[in-house]
Design a protein around this motif. Structure first.
Motif, PDB file in Angstrom:
ATOM      1  N   GLU A  70       0.829  -1.199   0.000  1.00 11.28           N
ATOM      2  CA  GLU A  70       0.000   0.000   0.000  1.00 11.28           C
ATOM      3  C   GLU A  70       0.870   1.258   0.000  1.00 11.28           C
ATOM      4  OE1 GLU A  70      -3.634   1.953   2.671  1.00 11.28           O
ATOM      5  OE2 GLU A  70      -2.386   0.357   3.491  1.00 11.28           O
ATOM      6  N   GLU A  71       1.958   1.230   0.795  1.00  9.98           N
ATOM      7  CA  GLU A  71       2.864   2.370   0.839  1.00  9.98           C
ATOM      8  C   GLU A  71       3.538   2.566  -0.514  1.00  9.98           C
ATOM      9  OE1 GLU A  71       3.699   4.455   3.307  1.00  9.98           O
ATOM     10  OE2 GLU A  71       2.789   3.555   5.088  1.00  9.98           O
ATOM     11  N   LEU A  72       3.935   1.470  -1.136  1.00  3.33           N
ATOM     12  CA  LEU A  72       4.611   1.544  -2.428  1.00  3.33           C
ATOM     13  C   LEU A  72       3.673   2.053  -3.513  1.00  3.33           C
ATOM     14  CD1 LEU A  72       7.440   0.958  -3.491  1.00  3.33           C
ATOM     15  CD2 LEU A  72       6.665  -1.327  -4.124  1.00  3.33           C
ATOM     16  N   PHE A  73       2.410   1.601  -3.482  1.00  2.00           N
ATOM     17  CA  PHE A  73       1.442   2.068  -4.470  1.00  2.00           C
ATOM     18  C   PHE A  73       1.200   3.569  -4.326  1.00  2.00           C
ATOM     19  CE2 PHE A  73      -0.541  -2.446  -4.290  1.00  2.00           C
ATOM     20  CZ  PHE A  73       0.494  -2.926  -5.065  1.00  2.00           C
ATOM     21  N   GLY A  74       1.213   4.061  -3.086  1.00  2.00           N
ATOM     22  CA  GLY A  74       1.066   5.504  -2.868  1.00  2.00           C
ATOM     23  C   GLY A  74       2.212   6.279  -3.485  1.00  2.00           C
ATOM     24  N   LEU A  75       3.430   5.734  -3.382  1.00  2.00           N
ATOM     25  CA  LEU A  75       4.590   6.366  -4.001  1.00  2.00           C
ATOM     26  C   LEU A  75       4.438   6.377  -5.519  1.00  2.00           C
ATOM     27  CD1 LEU A  75       7.506   7.496  -3.957  1.00  2.00           C
ATOM     28  CD2 LEU A  75       8.311   5.127  -3.918  1.00  2.00           C
ATOM     29  N   PHE A  76       3.998   5.256  -6.087  1.00  2.00           N
ATOM     30  CA  PHE A  76       3.776   5.197  -7.536  1.00  2.00           C
ATOM     31  C   PHE A  76       2.834   6.308  -7.978  1.00  2.00           C
ATOM     32  CE2 PHE A  76       4.367   0.286  -7.550  1.00  2.00           C
ATOM     33  CZ  PHE A  76       5.724   0.457  -7.434  1.00  2.00           C
ATOM     34  N   GLY A  77       1.696   6.411  -7.292  1.00  2.00           N
ATOM     35  CA  GLY A  77       0.686   7.385  -7.689  1.00  2.00           C
ATOM     36  C   GLY A  77       1.192   8.807  -7.592  1.00  2.00           C
ATOM     37  N   GLN A  78       1.884   9.125  -6.503  1.00  2.00           N
ATOM     38  CA  GLN A  78       2.398  10.476  -6.322  1.00  2.00           C
ATOM     39  C   GLN A  78       3.431  10.820  -7.376  1.00  2.00           C
ATOM     40  OE1 GLN A  78       4.334  11.145  -2.580  1.00  2.00           O
ATOM     41  NE2 GLN A  78       4.476  13.361  -2.852  1.00  2.00           N
ATOM     42  N   TYR A  82      11.984  -1.404  -0.477  1.00  2.00           N
ATOM     43  CA  TYR A  82      12.062  -0.267   0.432  1.00  2.00           C
ATOM     44  C   TYR A  82      11.383  -0.536   1.771  1.00  2.00           C
ATOM     45  CZ  TYR A  82      13.435   2.578  -3.606  1.00  2.00           C
ATOM     46  OH  TYR A  82      14.088   3.088  -4.689  1.00  2.00           O
ATOM     47  N   SER A  83      11.889   0.149   2.799  1.00  2.00           N
ATOM     48  CA  SER A  83      11.195   0.178   4.088  1.00  2.00           C
ATOM     49  C   SER A  83      10.201   1.329   4.072  1.00  2.00           C
ATOM     50  CB  SER A  83      12.200   0.399   5.221  1.00  2.00           C
ATOM     51  OG  SER A  83      12.757   1.691   5.143  1.00  2.00           O
ATOM     52  N   VAL A  84       9.325   1.364   5.091  1.00  2.00           N
ATOM     53  CA  VAL A  84       8.352   2.443   5.199  1.00  2.00           C
ATOM     54  C   VAL A  84       9.071   3.782   5.292  1.00  2.00           C
ATOM     55  CG1 VAL A  84       6.564   3.437   6.676  1.00  2.00           C
ATOM     56  CG2 VAL A  84       6.602   0.975   6.272  1.00  2.00           C
ATOM     57  N   GLU A  85      10.152   3.837   6.079  1.00  2.00           N
ATOM     58  CA  GLU A  85      10.875   5.093   6.259  1.00  2.00           C
ATOM     59  C   GLU A  85      11.482   5.583   4.946  1.00  2.00           C
ATOM     60  OE1 GLU A  85      11.232   2.405   8.067  1.00  2.00           O
ATOM     61  OE2 GLU A  85      10.566   2.994  10.086  1.00  2.00           O
ATOM     62  N   GLU A  86      11.983   4.666   4.129  1.00  2.00           N
ATOM     63  CA  GLU A  86      12.590   5.056   2.861  1.00  2.00           C
ATOM     64  C   GLU A  86      11.544   5.594   1.891  1.00  2.00           C
ATOM     65  OE1 GLU A  86      16.415   2.028   2.614  1.00  2.00           O
ATOM     66  OE2 GLU A  86      14.394   1.248   2.271  1.00  2.00           O
ATOM     67  N   ILE A  87      10.375   4.959   1.877  1.00  2.49           N
ATOM     68  CA  ILE A  87       9.312   5.442   0.995  1.00  2.49           C
ATOM     69  C   ILE A  87       8.851   6.823   1.428  1.00  2.49           C
ATOM     70  CG2 ILE A  87       6.880   5.088   0.379  1.00  2.49           C
ATOM     71  CD1 ILE A  87       7.472   2.163   0.036  1.00  2.49           C
ATOM     72  N   ARG A  88       8.727   7.031   2.727  1.00  3.48           N
ATOM     73  CA  ARG A  88       8.317   8.354   3.211  1.00  3.48           C
ATOM     74  C   ARG A  88       9.362   9.413   2.865  1.00  3.48           C
ATOM     75  NH1 ARG A  88       5.911   6.309   9.072  1.00  3.48           N
ATOM     76  NH2 ARG A  88       4.011   5.377   8.209  1.00  3.48           N
TER      77      ARG A  88
END
Length: 287
Positions: A192-200, A233-239
């Protein structure tokens, strides 16, 4: 590489390091430093050329004074290893005889096994110029040699001691890949976190006209996603990455595509009006 911690307990155990007729006090000091790095403390000197103690040794030991202070003198190799149950002799050249030839890893493991049986072990190191005599090698149980460049196999005394000391310490670790301290522990990010990065990222690139020609957009998006999913990626890296994208994407909605700048961010404008342009240093730019 600095890293001395005076508040931690010093490791002092393991096989004796026996230097046979060492020449320079500086070499003995550097040997002591190598021993201290990897928890060895039993230094035995067989008739050092310049006598003992040697003030030049302490200067070269870089703080490993406890090794030098405990050093013992002997008149012969036989005397130096008389209390040892297992002895390996280091050499850079092939020897005749019936000794097993081991690499440093296997030799260190044998020394570790001896230590765990509460028996004494030792490692013999020869003279700087020509090493050990055959009769001195004959007093050892095994020969140890290093996998070095055969055309340039010469190691100085401290280097040889450092290699064996390192293998000694490594043989006592739970894992041979263990390190002195751990890095940060990262939990893999949920999709879910990765998909958010894709979209942004896709929205930001789309607004800047990155996808050209338009019919290539599906392939370009697929390639970007393939690159971004590879590292795990970890959550922190995606953020962190999303924060970077947000910083680059702070453009006023009224700015023409590709002509805005971070200074146009409405959140940075003074309350009640537009940002005023500063005069340049030449006094120009009056409106």
């Amino acid at each position: 590489m600095a890293g001395t911690d005076r508040h931690r307990e010093m490791i002092v155990e393991g096989p004796a390091i026996v230097l046979v007729e060492p020449q320079l006090g500086e070499n003995i000091g550097m040997v002591a430093r190598a021993m201290g790095n990897f928890g060895l403390a039993d230094l035995r000197l067989v008739t050092p050329r310049d006598g003992w103690p040697n003030p030049k040794a302490e200067a070269a030991a870089s703080g490993a004074v406890h090794v030098l202070e405990g050093a013992r003198l002997f008149d012969s190799v036989a005397d130096a290893i008389a209390d040892c149950s297992y002895v390996v002799a280091t050499t850079a050249r092939q020897r005749d005889g019936f000794k097993r030839v081991l690499g440093p890893v296997d030799a260190a493991r044998n020394l570790r096994a001896t230590h765990r049986r509460s028996q004494a072990g030792a490692i013999l190191f020869g003279r700087e110029r020509f090493g050990l005599y055959n009769e001195e090698v004959g007093l050892a149980d095994d020969i140890v040699t290093f996998p070095v460049n055969p055309a340039f196999a010469s190691l100085n005394l401290a280097q040889a001691v450092l290699l064996m000391s390192y293998e000694w310490m490594k043989s006592g670790l739970d894992s041979e890949s263990e390190t002195a301290f751990d890095g940060a522990e990262f939990v893999p990010a949920p999709k879910e976190e990765l998909f958010g990065l894709f979209g942004q990222l896709e929205a930001a690139l789309d607004a800047r006209g990155y996808f050209r020609p338009p019919e290539r957009k599906p392939v370009q998006v697929e390639n970007l996603r393939a690159v971004l999913t590879r590292p795990g990626y970890s959550v922190e890296e995606i953020r962190l990455l999303r924060g970077v994208i947000s910083s680059l994407d702070r453009f006023s909605p009224s700015s023409p595509r590709g002509t805005g700048s971070p200074g146009d961010d409405p959140r940075r404008m003074p309350a009640g009006g537009r940002r005023t342009r500063k005069r340049d240093r030449a006094g120009q730019g009056d409106d």
